[in-house]
Design a protein around this motif. Structure first.
Motif, short mmCIF file in Angstrom:
data_model
loop_
_atom_site.label_atom_id
_atom_site.label_comp_id
_atom_site.label_asym_id
_atom_site.label_seq_id
_atom_site.Cartn_x
_atom_site.Cartn_y
_atom_site.Cartn_z
N VAL A 58 -43.55 -27.00 27.52
CA VAL A 58 -42.88 -28.02 26.72
C VAL A 58 -43.91 -29.11 26.46
O VAL A 58 -44.56 -29.61 27.38
CB VAL A 58 -41.65 -28.61 27.46
N VAL A 59 -44.08 -29.43 25.19
CA VAL A 59 -45.07 -30.43 24.78
C VAL A 59 -44.34 -31.72 24.43
O VAL A 59 -43.38 -31.71 23.65
CB VAL A 59 -45.88 -29.93 23.56
N HIS A 60 -44.80 -32.80 25.02
CA HIS A 60 -44.24 -34.13 24.76
C HIS A 60 -45.29 -34.91 23.97
O HIS A 60 -46.45 -34.95 24.36
CB HIS A 60 -43.93 -34.83 26.08
N SER A 61 -44.87 -35.50 22.87
CA SER A 61 -45.79 -36.27 22.04
C SER A 61 -45.18 -37.63 21.72
O SER A 61 -43.98 -37.84 21.88
CB SER A 61 -46.10 -35.50 20.75
N ARG A 62 -46.05 -38.53 21.29
CA ARG A 62 -45.57 -39.89 20.98
C ARG A 62 -46.44 -40.44 19.86
O ARG A 62 -47.66 -40.31 19.89
CB ARG A 62 -45.66 -40.76 22.22
N ILE A 94 -41.67 -21.86 13.69
CA ILE A 94 -41.52 -20.74 14.61
C ILE A 94 -42.79 -19.90 14.61
O ILE A 94 -43.20 -19.37 13.57
CB ILE A 94 -40.30 -19.88 14.24
N ALA A 95 -43.44 -19.84 15.77
CA ALA A 95 -44.62 -19.01 16.00
C ALA A 95 -45.77 -19.34 15.05
O ALA A 95 -46.39 -18.46 14.48
CB ALA A 95 -44.27 -17.53 15.94
N GLN A 96 -46.06 -20.62 14.91
CA GLN A 96 -47.16 -21.06 14.05
C GLN A 96 -48.31 -21.59 14.89
O GLN A 96 -48.11 -22.16 15.96
CB GLN A 96 -46.68 -22.14 13.09
N ALA A 97 -49.52 -21.44 14.37
CA ALA A 97 -50.71 -21.92 15.07
C ALA A 97 -50.86 -23.43 14.97
O ALA A 97 -51.52 -24.05 15.81
CB ALA A 97 -51.95 -21.22 14.52
N SER A 98 -50.25 -24.03 13.94
CA SER A 98 -50.34 -25.48 13.79
C SER A 98 -49.03 -26.01 13.22
O SER A 98 -48.17 -25.25 12.80
CB SER A 98 -51.51 -25.84 12.86
N SER A 99 -48.92 -27.33 13.22
CA SER A 99 -47.71 -27.99 12.75
C SER A 99 -48.08 -29.22 11.93
O SER A 99 -49.02 -29.94 12.28
CB SER A 99 -46.87 -28.44 13.95
N PRO A 100 -47.35 -29.49 10.85
CA PRO A 100 -47.61 -30.72 10.10
C PRO A 100 -47.31 -31.98 10.91
O PRO A 100 -47.73 -33.07 10.54
CB PRO A 100 -46.69 -30.61 8.88
N LEU A 101 -46.63 -31.82 12.03
CA LEU A 101 -46.29 -32.98 12.87
C LEU A 101 -47.38 -33.32 13.88
O LEU A 101 -47.33 -34.37 14.52
CB LEU A 101 -44.98 -32.73 13.60
N GLU A 102 -48.37 -32.46 14.04
CA GLU A 102 -49.42 -32.70 15.04
C GLU A 102 -50.17 -33.99 14.79
O GLU A 102 -50.56 -34.67 15.74
CB GLU A 102 -50.41 -31.53 15.07
N ASN A 103 -50.37 -34.34 13.52
CA ASN A 103 -51.08 -35.59 13.20
C ASN A 103 -50.17 -36.80 13.33
O ASN A 103 -50.63 -37.91 13.56
CB ASN A 103 -51.67 -35.52 11.80
N VAL A 104 -48.87 -36.60 13.17
CA VAL A 104 -47.90 -37.69 13.27
C VAL A 104 -47.58 -38.00 14.74
O VAL A 104 -47.42 -39.15 15.12
CB VAL A 104 -46.60 -37.33 12.51
N PHE A 105 -47.51 -36.95 15.55
CA PHE A 105 -47.14 -37.07 16.96
C PHE A 105 -48.24 -36.47 17.85
O PHE A 105 -48.20 -35.29 18.18
CB PHE A 105 -45.82 -36.35 17.24
N PRO A 106 -49.22 -37.28 18.25
CA PRO A 106 -50.25 -36.77 19.15
C PRO A 106 -49.66 -36.39 20.52
O PRO A 106 -48.76 -37.05 21.04
CB PRO A 106 -51.22 -37.95 19.30
N ILE A 107 -50.19 -35.33 21.08
CA ILE A 107 -49.72 -34.82 22.37
C ILE A 107 -50.09 -35.80 23.49
O ILE A 107 -51.21 -36.27 23.56
CB ILE A 107 -50.32 -33.44 22.66
N CYS A 108 -49.11 -36.08 24.34
CA CYS A 108 -49.40 -36.93 25.50
C CYS A 108 -49.15 -36.20 26.82
O CYS A 108 -49.63 -36.64 27.86
CB CYS A 108 -48.65 -38.25 25.43
N GLU A 109 -48.42 -35.07 26.79
CA GLU A 109 -48.14 -34.35 28.04
C GLU A 109 -47.69 -32.93 27.75
O GLU A 109 -47.01 -32.67 26.76
CB GLU A 109 -47.04 -35.09 28.80
#
Length: 141
Positions: A58-62, A94-109
């Motif tokens: 589970v990836v938590h981002s902020r 679903i089952a994608q290598a990247s997400s358009p949200l990765e730049n909006v929500f950086p991973i924190c945990e």
């Protein structure tokens, strides 16, 4: 394996679309909005049980506005069943290598599925068990 995981994710999301108001998790009256943590924790937990050979996190981002978002990564692929709550996405990821949200929500945990379930504190342990059982019945597993 990716095909089976994708099919399960689609089935899980369909259950949420149909039964979100009766599942008993906070904010589910407004599904998929503000439901990402509960969805991600339960989807990860069921996936871990049904596919024990895969790595489920589970990836938590902020973001910079202190808004939080959660999704699941399975063997490095993104499963974001509530991505469509955001303007950047018009469907779950679903089952994608990247997400358009990765730049909006950086991973924190990142947390393993079982640890994320234990740490999920939006409901108490008794309610967690009731939700687990009700989703299991609806999924027919």
């Amino acid at each position: 394996m990716v095909s089976k995981l994708s099919d399960f994710a689609i089935q899980f999301r369909a259950v949420l679309d149909t039964h979100s108001s009766s599942i008993g998790l906070p904010h589910f009256y407004n599904f998929p909005r503000n439901c990402c943590e509960g969805v991600s924790v339960y989807f990860a937990f069921y996936t871990m049980q049904m596919f024990p050979s895969v790595n489920v996190e589970v990836v938590h981002s902020r973001n910079s506005d202190d808004e939080h978002h959660y999704w699941v990564e399975i063997d490095g692929l993104i499963f974001d069943l509530t991505a469509d709550q955001f303007d950047e996405c018009n469907a779950p990821i679903i089952a994608q290598a990247s997400s358009p949200l990765e730049n909006v929500f950086p991973i924190c945990e990142r947390s393993f599925a079982s640890i994320a379930m234990c740490a999920y504190d939006a409901i108490d342990d008794e309610q967690k068990e009731l939700v687990y059982k009700s989703i299991r019945i609806i999924l027919n597993i």
